[in-house]
Design a protein around this motif. Structure first.
Motif, mmCIF file in Angstrom:
data_model
loop_
_atom_site.group_PDB
_atom_site.id
_atom_site.type_symbol
_atom_site.label_atom_id
_atom_site.label_comp_id
_atom_site.label_asym_id
_atom_site.label_seq_id
_atom_site.Cartn_x
_atom_site.Cartn_y
_atom_site.Cartn_z
ATOM 1 N N GLU A 62 11.325 -12.668 -30.849
ATOM 2 C CA GLU A 62 11.765 -13.665 -31.823
ATOM 3 C C GLU A 62 11.631 -15.055 -31.197
ATOM 4 O OE1 GLU A 62 15.727 -13.148 -33.218
ATOM 5 O OE2 GLU A 62 15.552 -14.846 -34.625
ATOM 6 N N HIS A 63 12.059 -15.158 -29.960
ATOM 7 C CA HIS A 63 11.886 -16.390 -29.193
ATOM 8 C C HIS A 63 11.387 -16.007 -27.817
ATOM 9 C CE1 HIS A 63 13.639 -19.085 -32.044
ATOM 10 N NE2 HIS A 63 14.740 -18.371 -32.119
ATOM 11 N N VAL A 64 10.735 -16.952 -27.153
ATOM 12 C CA VAL A 64 10.337 -16.677 -25.770
ATOM 13 C C VAL A 64 11.105 -17.605 -24.820
ATOM 14 C CG1 VAL A 64 8.065 -15.676 -26.198
ATOM 15 C CG2 VAL A 64 8.270 -18.152 -25.993
ATOM 16 N N TYR A 65 11.474 -17.046 -23.693
ATOM 17 C CA TYR A 65 12.185 -17.778 -22.641
ATOM 18 C C TYR A 65 11.356 -17.553 -21.378
ATOM 19 C CZ TYR A 65 15.703 -17.310 -26.219
ATOM 20 O OH TYR A 65 16.352 -17.344 -27.432
ATOM 21 N N ILE A 66 10.835 -18.640 -20.856
ATOM 22 C CA ILE A 66 9.829 -18.526 -19.796
ATOM 23 C C ILE A 66 10.253 -19.330 -18.579
ATOM 24 C CG2 ILE A 66 7.464 -19.323 -19.254
ATOM 25 C CD1 ILE A 66 6.878 -18.696 -22.244
ATOM 26 N N ALA A 67 9.947 -18.793 -17.406
ATOM 27 C CA ALA A 67 10.082 -19.578 -16.170
ATOM 28 C C ALA A 67 8.675 -19.823 -15.656
ATOM 29 C CB ALA A 67 10.883 -18.799 -15.135
ATOM 30 N N LEU A 68 8.387 -21.086 -15.360
ATOM 31 C CA LEU A 68 7.078 -21.448 -14.805
ATOM 32 C C LEU A 68 7.300 -22.043 -13.423
ATOM 33 C CD1 LEU A 68 3.970 -22.186 -15.147
ATOM 34 C CD2 LEU A 68 4.768 -24.389 -16.024
ATOM 35 N N ASP A 98 5.073 -23.406 -30.539
ATOM 36 C CA ASP A 98 5.882 -24.587 -30.208
ATOM 37 C C ASP A 98 6.800 -24.395 -29.005
ATOM 38 O OD1 ASP A 98 6.173 -27.237 -30.686
ATOM 39 O OD2 ASP A 98 7.861 -27.005 -32.073
ATOM 40 N N VAL A 99 6.306 -23.690 -28.005
ATOM 41 C CA VAL A 99 7.046 -23.595 -26.739
ATOM 42 C C VAL A 99 7.041 -24.971 -26.075
ATOM 43 C CG1 VAL A 99 6.904 -22.616 -24.406
ATOM 44 C CG2 VAL A 99 6.664 -21.138 -26.389
ATOM 45 N N GLN A 100 8.218 -25.371 -25.571
ATOM 46 C CA GLN A 100 8.343 -26.683 -24.935
ATOM 47 C C GLN A 100 9.077 -26.564 -23.612
ATOM 48 O OE1 GLN A 100 10.392 -29.459 -27.512
ATOM 49 N NE2 GLN A 100 9.693 -28.271 -29.278
ATOM 50 N N MET A 115 10.891 -22.907 -20.037
ATOM 51 C CA MET A 115 10.195 -23.266 -21.264
ATOM 52 C C MET A 115 10.618 -22.286 -22.353
ATOM 53 S SD MET A 115 6.499 -24.243 -19.650
ATOM 54 C CE MET A 115 5.973 -25.238 -21.016
ATOM 55 N N SER A 116 10.681 -22.793 -23.590
ATOM 56 C CA SER A 116 11.134 -21.926 -24.681
ATOM 57 C C SER A 116 10.706 -22.488 -26.031
ATOM 58 C CB SER A 116 12.659 -21.807 -24.637
ATOM 59 O OG SER A 116 13.122 -20.989 -25.679
ATOM 60 N N ASP A 117 10.781 -21.638 -27.062
ATOM 61 C CA ASP A 117 10.592 -22.117 -28.436
ATOM 62 C C ASP A 117 11.910 -21.984 -29.206
ATOM 63 O OD1 ASP A 117 10.715 -19.361 -28.615
ATOM 64 O OD2 ASP A 117 8.961 -19.151 -29.905
#
Ligand code: URA
Length: 238
Positions: A62-68, A98-100, A115-117
């Motif tokens: 549903e949403h993405v939660y990312i570590a870069l 629209d990940v920011q 980063m997430s949308d």
């Protein structure tokens, strides 16, 4: 729990316009459990849905939660001007949905960038009321002195800030290296604090946010990964 057509599911996951997603289905590029699906009307439960596009596996999120692990010479801005943007390090599906970046790191700062949308998540994590400590390792131009450490712990006055800003923790790691923990996220804060305390920051890396550390994530510069619920729970205030 919700059931949706694959066309809509693909669109929500950043695979392009509805028309483009319909053409992916029509061309047999989408599979579920190894079976090509071309039916645009069939509805599927989105929760836990695994699908593949062009043979690449994806999980519905549903949403993405990312570590870069941000490398140097990438900009966090949505419209980068002098260097490529951090979004160019992620699959293009993420820009489409629209990940920011959550907050910003300077183009020359390396390290952990979330980063997430999910707008609510971005808002909460970036709110000045949300005191999540951020750990930085700064390399200094001049040698670190006990006075510098003391000054940063006591607080330094920055030009446009009404009150002095202090590090929550400040420890010398080497002759030219400091660990600085901040609870605020003001513009160029570490660099400006070091300059105001009479030194100069020549390199900066964010190594940890809350209790989520880059080391535990084991991401090399330029690599990214999804954050699971256990990792997200580590992003908490002190
Ligand atoms: N402080 C800075 O000066 N720069 C960053 O990128 C992050 C914190």
């Amino acid at each position: 729990m919700s059931k949706q057509t694959l066309e809509r599911i693909l669109q929500s996951q950043g695979f392009g316009t509805r028309k483009w997603c319909a053409s992916l289905l029509a061309e047999g590029e989408v599979s579920l459990s190894g079976e090509v699906v071309t039916d645009t009307r069939a509805k599927f439960e989105t929760d836990g849905l695994e699908f593949s596009v062009y043979g690449e596996p994806w999980l519905y999120r549903e949403h993405v939660y990312i570590a870069l692990h941000k490398p140097a010479d990438y900009e966090c801005s949505r419209k980068p001007s002098h260097h490529p943007g951090v979004l160019s390090l992620l699959p293009e599906q993420f820009s489409n949905r629209d990940v920011q970046p959550v907050g910003r790191l300077d183009h020359d700062t390396t390290g952990l960038l979330l980063m997430s949308d999910d707008g609510a998540f971005i808002h909460k994590q970036s709110s000045p009321k949300h005191h999540v400590p951020k750990v930085y390792v700064a390399t200094t131009h001049d040698a670190v002195t006990p006075q510098l450490v003391e000054h940063l712990l006591k607080g330094v006055k920055l030009n446009d800030e009404p009150a002095p800003l202090a590090a929550v923790i400040c420890e010398q790691l080497g002759e030219h290296q400091l660990k600085i923990v901040l609870e605020q996220g003001k513009y160029h804060q570490v660099k400006r604090m070091l300059a105001a305390a009479g030194n100069h920051c020549s390199a900066l890396c964010r190594t940890q946010i809350g209790e989520l550390s880059l080391e535990a994530l084991a991401l090399e510069a330029g690599e990214w990964g999804y954050l699971d619920t256990r990792e997200l729970a580590l992003l908490k205030p002190l």
